[in-house]
Design an enzyme around this catalytic site. Structure first.
Site, short mmCIF file in Angstrom:
data_model
loop_
_atom_site.label_atom_id
_atom_site.label_comp_id
_atom_site.label_asym_id
_atom_site.label_seq_id
_atom_site.Cartn_x
_atom_site.Cartn_y
_atom_site.Cartn_z
NE ARG A 1 -3.67 2.16 2.73
CZ ARG A 1 -3.41 3.26 3.42
NH1 ARG A 1 -2.23 3.44 4.00
NH2 ARG A 1 -4.35 4.20 3.53
CB SER B 1 -12.25 -1.60 2.96
OG SER B 1 -11.08 -1.57 2.22
CE LYS C 1 -8.82 4.47 4.45
NZ LYS C 1 -8.54 5.10 3.21
#
Ligand SMILES: Cc1ncc(COP(=O)(O)OP(=O)(O)O)c(N)n1
Ligand SMILES: Cc1ncsc1CCOP(=O)(O)O
Ligand SMILES: [Mg+2]
Length: 373
Positions: A195, A264, A293
């Site tokens: 990521r 997700s 996040k």
């Protein structure tokens, strides 16, 4: 026939007087030897694959299919073909490739043996045209069945590894990216997601390639976040897609049936939609608010408990999970967790990995919603 033609290694050079073969008979013997050797090769390769189906996957159906193919090979392995065998006189018995001496993972071992079986069947198909055309046809059919078995098995291999994975590392950018991932792999990590939301594609491509190789060297699954194109470009095991990313149906069309797709989810409706759309696993969270996040509200431990009772596919609690609170998450029903900072910022990622895994495995509860075992 010259005297040298009678030299037989199996008698240590003692010249044995044999009836000379005609040229046609000599060719026939060669064909028999080729058929004999390749029937053995195909059967042995199948046995290796069968053992994985039986003991590794506990899959009686796949093991039975391998056994059936072995029996068919045995049926064609007639006494006259066996009689042509001359192992001491075979110059090929000493020929090995360095890669044959060592396999880096179950996947590469299986792949090598599928190749071996398919090659042997191809040889059988061709040479049995000079012996028994029906055998040639049967070998051709068998070769196609083995291709199908390979794609079923190699696809399931990823699913099986996913099922066995308890800890999931989602990477963050940094100088020690490869070093940290490798340290975690050494601790027993089996699932990694690359990521990086900001790097140039050239960098992403280069890093994803290296990570994919590293993960596969350790027999771990390698997924790419968001980017299906990148996943395909580096031959990753799949992708992770959020609610704002590509629909699962499109990803499935592009990735095919065997690669993994994760989704997700932050609430029940998203989880049920992901399952209905054919996700292989879901992320459940953020369990806690997390700087990784920023601005995303926590779904909380209640959502973890909901997942424990209702999720019929593998799921990973994610968001703010660290060694201090992982037991709380496990108590809420999680058997699998995904982390970024806890491993990417750890001083000793191997030890932290081992800690997470030991907690997840020793405190694991029976999976309530688990119809996927
Ligand atoms: C295992 C796992 N779960 C959730 C996410 C988050 O995905 P997404 O919502 O698309 O957010 P980004 O990661 O793309 O910022 C994840 N990556 N992995
Ligand atoms: C990518 C993602 N999706 C939901 S939470 C999260 C980040 C988790 O990161 P951390 O483990 O550092 O809290
Ligand atoms: Mg995303």
């Amino acid at each position: 026939m010259k005297e040298a033609d009678c030299y037989d290694k199996s008698t240590n050079g003692v010249v044995v007087m044999v009836e000379p073969y005609s040229q046609t008979e000599q060719i026939q013997q060669v064909v028999y030897r080729i058929l004999d050797a390749n029937l053995d090769r195909a059967r042995e390769g199948l046995r290796i694959i069968e053992e994985w189906c039986r003991f590794g996957l506990n899959n009686a159906q796949l093991a039975a299919q391998c056994k059936k193919e072995r029996q068919e090979i045995a049926h064609w392995h007639t006494a006259e073909l066996r009689a042509a065998r001359n192992t001491p006189g075979d110059p090929g018995t000493d020929l090995t490739h360095p890669q044959e001496e060592q396999r880096t993972s179950i996947k590469s071992l299986l792949q090598a043996n599928f190749c071996r079986v398919q090659e042997a069947l191809r040889v059988l198909e061709e040479y049995s045209k000079l012996y028994n055309p029906n055998m040639g046809k049967a070998c051709k059919q068998m070769r196609y069945r083995i291709y199908t078995l390979e794609s079923t098995l190699m696809g399931r291999h990823r699913q099986q590894l996913l099922l066995r994975s308890r800890l999931y590392l989602v990477t963050s950018p940094g100088d020690k990216l490869l070093e940290t991932v490798e340290a975690a792999l050494k601790g027993g990590l089996t699932l990694v997601q690359y990521r990086d939301k900001t790097a140039d594609d050239t960098v992403r491509l280069q890093q994803a390639k290296k990570l994919r190789q590293l993960c596969h060297d350790y027999g771990a699954i390698f997924l790419v976040n968001d980017r299906l194109d990148l996943a395909l470009a580096v031959d990753a095991d799949g992708v992770h897609l959020g609610q704002q990313d590509l629909p699962i149906a499109i990803a499935r069309e592009l990735l095919g049936p065997h690669r993994l797709i994760g989704r997700s989810t932050t609430k029940a409706a998203e989880m049920q939609a992901a399952i209905a759309e054919g996700a292989d696993y879901v992320g459940v969270g953020p369990v806690y608010e997390t700087p990784t996040k920023e601005g995303k509200a926590a779904a909380g431990l209640e959502y973890v408990s909901y997942a424990a009772k209702n999720c019929s596919i593998p799921w990973f609690a994610i968001g703010g999970i660290d060694p201090n609170n992982v037991n709380e998450v496990i108590d809420a029903g999680a058997n699998r967790v995904a982390v970024v900072r806890s491993l990417m910022q750890a001083e000793q990622p191997t030890l932290v990995t081992q800690f997470f895994l030991s907690q997840l495995i020793s405190r694991m509860k029976p999976e309530l919603g688990m119809s996927y075992v």
